[in-house]
Every structure is written in structure tokens, then in C-alpha cells.
Design an enzyme around this catalytic site. Structure first.
Site, PDB file in Angstrom:
ATOM      1  CE  LYS A  79      -7.055   1.371   3.956  1.00 13.63           C
ATOM      2  NZ  LYS A  79      -5.735   1.574   4.496  1.00 13.63           N
TER       3      LYS A  79
ATOM      4  CB  CYS B 181      -4.115  -1.499   4.558  1.00 11.52           C
ATOM      5  SG  CYS B 181      -3.183  -1.800   6.253  1.00 11.52           S
TER       6      CYS B 181
ATOM      7  CG  ASN C 222      -4.906   4.127   0.630  1.00 13.12           C
ATOM      8  OD1 ASN C 222      -4.096   3.609  -0.195  1.00 13.12           O
ATOM      9  ND2 ASN C 222      -4.672   3.921   1.914  1.00 13.12           N
TER      10      ASN C 222
ATOM     11  CD  GLU D 254      -5.425   4.567   5.657  1.00 14.26           C
ATOM     12  OE1 GLU D 254      -6.005   4.683   4.655  1.00 14.26           O
ATOM     13  OE2 GLU D 254      -4.921   3.921   6.542  1.00 14.26           O
TER      14      GLU D 254
ATOM     15  CG  ASN E 215       2.123   1.391   4.693  1.00 12.53           C
ATOM     16  OD1 ASN E 215       3.274   1.635   4.756  1.00 12.53           O
ATOM     17  ND2 ASN E 215       1.405   1.197   3.524  1.00 12.53           N
TER      18      ASN E 215
ATOM     19  CD  GLU F 130      -2.140   1.082   3.016  1.00 16.39           C
ATOM     20  OE1 GLU F 130      -1.780   0.574   3.927  1.00 16.39           O
ATOM     21  OE2 GLU F 130      -3.245   1.616   3.303  1.00 16.39           O
TER      22      GLU F 130
HETATM   23  N1  CDV Z   1      -2.935   1.212   6.657  1.00 17.51           N
HETATM   24  C1  CDV Z   1      -3.774   0.782   7.574  1.00 17.51           C
HETATM   25  O1  CDV Z   1      -4.931   0.500   6.871  1.00 17.51           O
HETATM   26  N2  CDV Z   1      -3.238   0.235   8.516  1.00 17.51           N
HETATM   27  C2  CDV Z   1      -4.341  -0.039   9.667  1.00 17.51           C
HETATM   28  C3  CDV Z   1      -3.746   0.095  11.219  1.00 17.51           C
HETATM   29  C4  CDV Z   1      -4.315   1.584  11.136  1.00 17.51           C
HETATM   30  C5  CDV Z   1      -4.653  -0.529  11.976  1.00 17.51           C
HETATM   31  C6  CDV Z   1      -4.428  -1.849   9.335  1.00 17.51           C
HETATM   32  O2  CDV Z   1      -5.612  -2.292   9.378  1.00 17.51           O
HETATM   33  O3  CDV Z   1      -3.548  -2.367   9.537  1.00 17.51           O
END
Ligand code: CDV
Length: 312
Positions: A125, A170, A108, A144, A195, A47
Site C-alpha cells: 500500500k 483501501c 500493508n 497506519e 476497511n 484489506e
Molecule cells: N484502511 C484505510 O485506508 N482506511 C481509510 C480511512 C482512514 C479513511 C480509507 O480511505 O477508507
């Protein structure tokens, strides 16, 4: 005819605030060469792969944020070398980036690029974690909800390299609904970049527990949806803020086929039998035979949990 696809997860170690796009692209192309040497035909990058994970920073100058972190075009002059190399090597890839549209909207985003260099699909996203307001007391931010809009393209799959492939990003990996919508379209591979901070922003949580959640979610989502799942991290300490690695390739059986060991640039690769899920799809997870959507209405009607009266 067996359908096999050699898939790689190309994990990135930290990208710091001071690292330029050129530095990121150089590292991504090195990872691509390594994946190619391992025989990979499809490579999943993380990501927001061209920059540091900037939503950890509160920034007020949006023009500066746009200039440093967002892409107005993909590929651009700076990101073109990755596309050129992938095309030359005949490799398809998934990559995440911060998208600024011509209308000034910010998402995103992840794209699926074919081995011919053309963009097959785009996903924006949907599950944006964190908050939009500044939390000056917190050790870091997760903004975000400030920097991005909720994705407007839904959860889709594409016919891609003789498979049916879907994309997530993510935090989507924590939501069974996202996987099920892809599985209902026949997904055979789900590609996802992430991430994930090693620390919990909201309360004290052992970092090992956060990795544990990551692993059990990946294994259960792959199995329950009878799909291959590739999850690729950006990892390590970015300007001192650590994110875990544990990039994974998970089989539709729920078994981890390959897993990264470091929090640095690292490629893992597995020769995936795309038809491994066929028996599961015909039996245990034969959706047409066994699903009961008439009893799932609350899933789309209700957002937050509401407690019904006892015996109600
Ligand atoms: N980049 C993300 O979406 N990170 C989230 C963190 C904030 C928990 C994740 O679900 O990994």
C-alpha cells in the site's frame, strides 16, 4: 472470442481482537466455498483480512503487535488452508495482510494468487492514511503511518487469468493518480480490499456521506479508467468500532454491477465481460490520442497544493 470472468467480492463481517487466525481462515474458506457455488473464478477478499483492523489501537509492544497481527510468511501453516482450498476449487484470489519481511520491514500488503495456488503478484500500500502519533483524546486511532512503511513496489499490473489485473488497497481508491498509473498499463480489472470506519476520526461527518463518497469514487475511477473495479470491505462493528460494507463490483461503464447489502460475511458475484471496456478505450478514453501529459507535470513535481498569485 468473448472474455468473461466470473468475479466475486467476498466481504468479511467484523473480526474482533480476540478472534484467532484460525477463526479468520475458517470464515475466509467458507466465503470461498460460497463464491465457488456461485460460479466465481476470481475472488477478492478485504484489506488486512486475517485480523481485526489493528491500526485503530495504540500499542507500544511491537513484538506483541508483530506476533498478533503480522505475517512473516505467506502462506503460513495457519493461512495455508485458504490456499489449498482455492487451488482445489481452481479459484484465483486477492487478499490483504500485514507483511513483516525477513529484514524487519512492515507493509500493508495484498497478493494476487493464481488458480494453481502460486503467488502471481504483490502490492504494498502506497497511500497510508492517518497518523503516527498517539491521539489519546480521539475515539479511536488510525495508525497506519506508525505500523507500516509506504509501499515500495509501485502500481503494477499482471497478466492474470486471461486479463490484465492491478491491485490497490483501501485509501488508494481516493487517489486518481493510482488508478491512472494502472490504466496506463492497460488494466482491465482493479482489485482492492478496504476497511473504512463509519465515523470520521478528524471531524463530525454523517456516516451516509462517507458511503456516498465511497460509491461516487468507485464509479468514477472505473469509468474514467475504463476498467472493472472490485472493492471488498471488512465491515461491521469490530469490538464496537463500526466500518461500513458496500462492497462493490463496478463495470467500466461506471455502473454498479453488484453491491453487498450487509455488514456481515457476504459474497457478491458478477459475470464480467472483460471486453466491455474496448469501445471506451478506443474512443473517449483513448489515452494515446487524447492525453496531454506535457500539461500534467505538476502532478509529479508537486505534492501539496500551493496557491499561485492571482493571474500568475
Ligand atoms: N484502511 C484505510 O485506508 N482506511 C481509510 C480511512 C482512514 C479513511 C480509507 O480511505 O477508507
Amino acid at each position: 472470442m468473448a472474455r468473461n470472468l466470473k468475479i466475486a467480492a467476498a466481504q468479511l463481517g467484523p473480526l474482533h481482537k480476540a478472534d484467532s487466525r484460525a477463526v479468520a481462515v475458517k470464515r475466509l474458506t467458507n466465503l470461498l466455498k460460497e463464491a465457488h457455488a456461485m460460479g466465481a473464478k476470481f475472488v477478492v477478499f478485504p484489506e488486512l483480512a486475517f485480523t481485526t483492523f489493528f491500526p485503530r489501537w495504540w500499542m507500544e509492544d511491537q513484538q506483541e503487535v508483530d506476533r498478533r497481527y503480522f505475517e512473516r510468511e505467506m502462506p503460513s501453516n495457519e493461512t495455508q488452508p485458504l490456499f489449498d482450498l482455492a487451488k482445489k476449487l481452481g479459484i484465483g484470489f486477492y487478499i490483504g495482510y500485514a507483511e513483516l519481511t525477513p529484514e524487519g520491514r512492515r507493509f500493508n500488503t495484498a497478493i494476487l494468487v493464481g488458480p494453481d495456488g502460486s503467488i502471481t503478484g504483490k502490492y504494498r500500500k502506497v497511500h497510508l492514511p492517518g497518523h503516527a502519533e498517539h491521539k489519546p483524546q480521539a475515539a479511536f486511532q488510525h495508525l497506519e503511518k506508525k505500523y507500516f512503511e509506504v509501499g515500495d513496489l509501485g502500481f503494477r499490473v499482471w497478466r492474470y487469468m486471461d486479463t490484465i489485473t492491478g491491485m490497490l488497497i483501501c485509501n488508494d481508491r481516493r487517489w486518481p493518480e493510482a488508478f491512472r498509473v494502472l490504466a496506463l498499463q492497460g488494466a482491465e480489472i482493479v482489485a482492492l480490499g478496504f476497511n473504512t470506519p463509519s465515523e470520521n476520526l478528524h471531524y463530525n461527518e454523517p456516516p451516509a456521506l462517507r458511503v456516498h463518497h465511497h460509491l461516487i469514487m468507485a464509479q468514477s475511477m472505473a469509468f474514467q479508467n475504463a476498467t472493472w473495479l472490485v472493492e471488498t470491505a471488512k465491515a461491521g462493528a469490530e469490538d464496537g468500532f463500526r466500518m461500513f460494507g458496500h462492497s462493490l463490483i463496478v463495470a467500466p461503464t461506471g455502473e454498479i454491477a453488484a453491491q453487498s447489502l450487509s455488514e456481515e460475511d457476504e459474497v457478491i458475484c458478477f459475470n464480467a465481460d472483460i471486453d466491455l471496456a474496448a469501445n471506451l478505450k478506443k474512443t473517449m478514453f483513448n489515452f494515446a490520442a487524447h492525453r496531454r501529459p506535457e500539461h500534467y507535470k505538476l502532478i509529479v513535481e508537486r505534492v501539496g497544493a500551493e496557491v499561485t498569485p492571482a493571474n500568475g
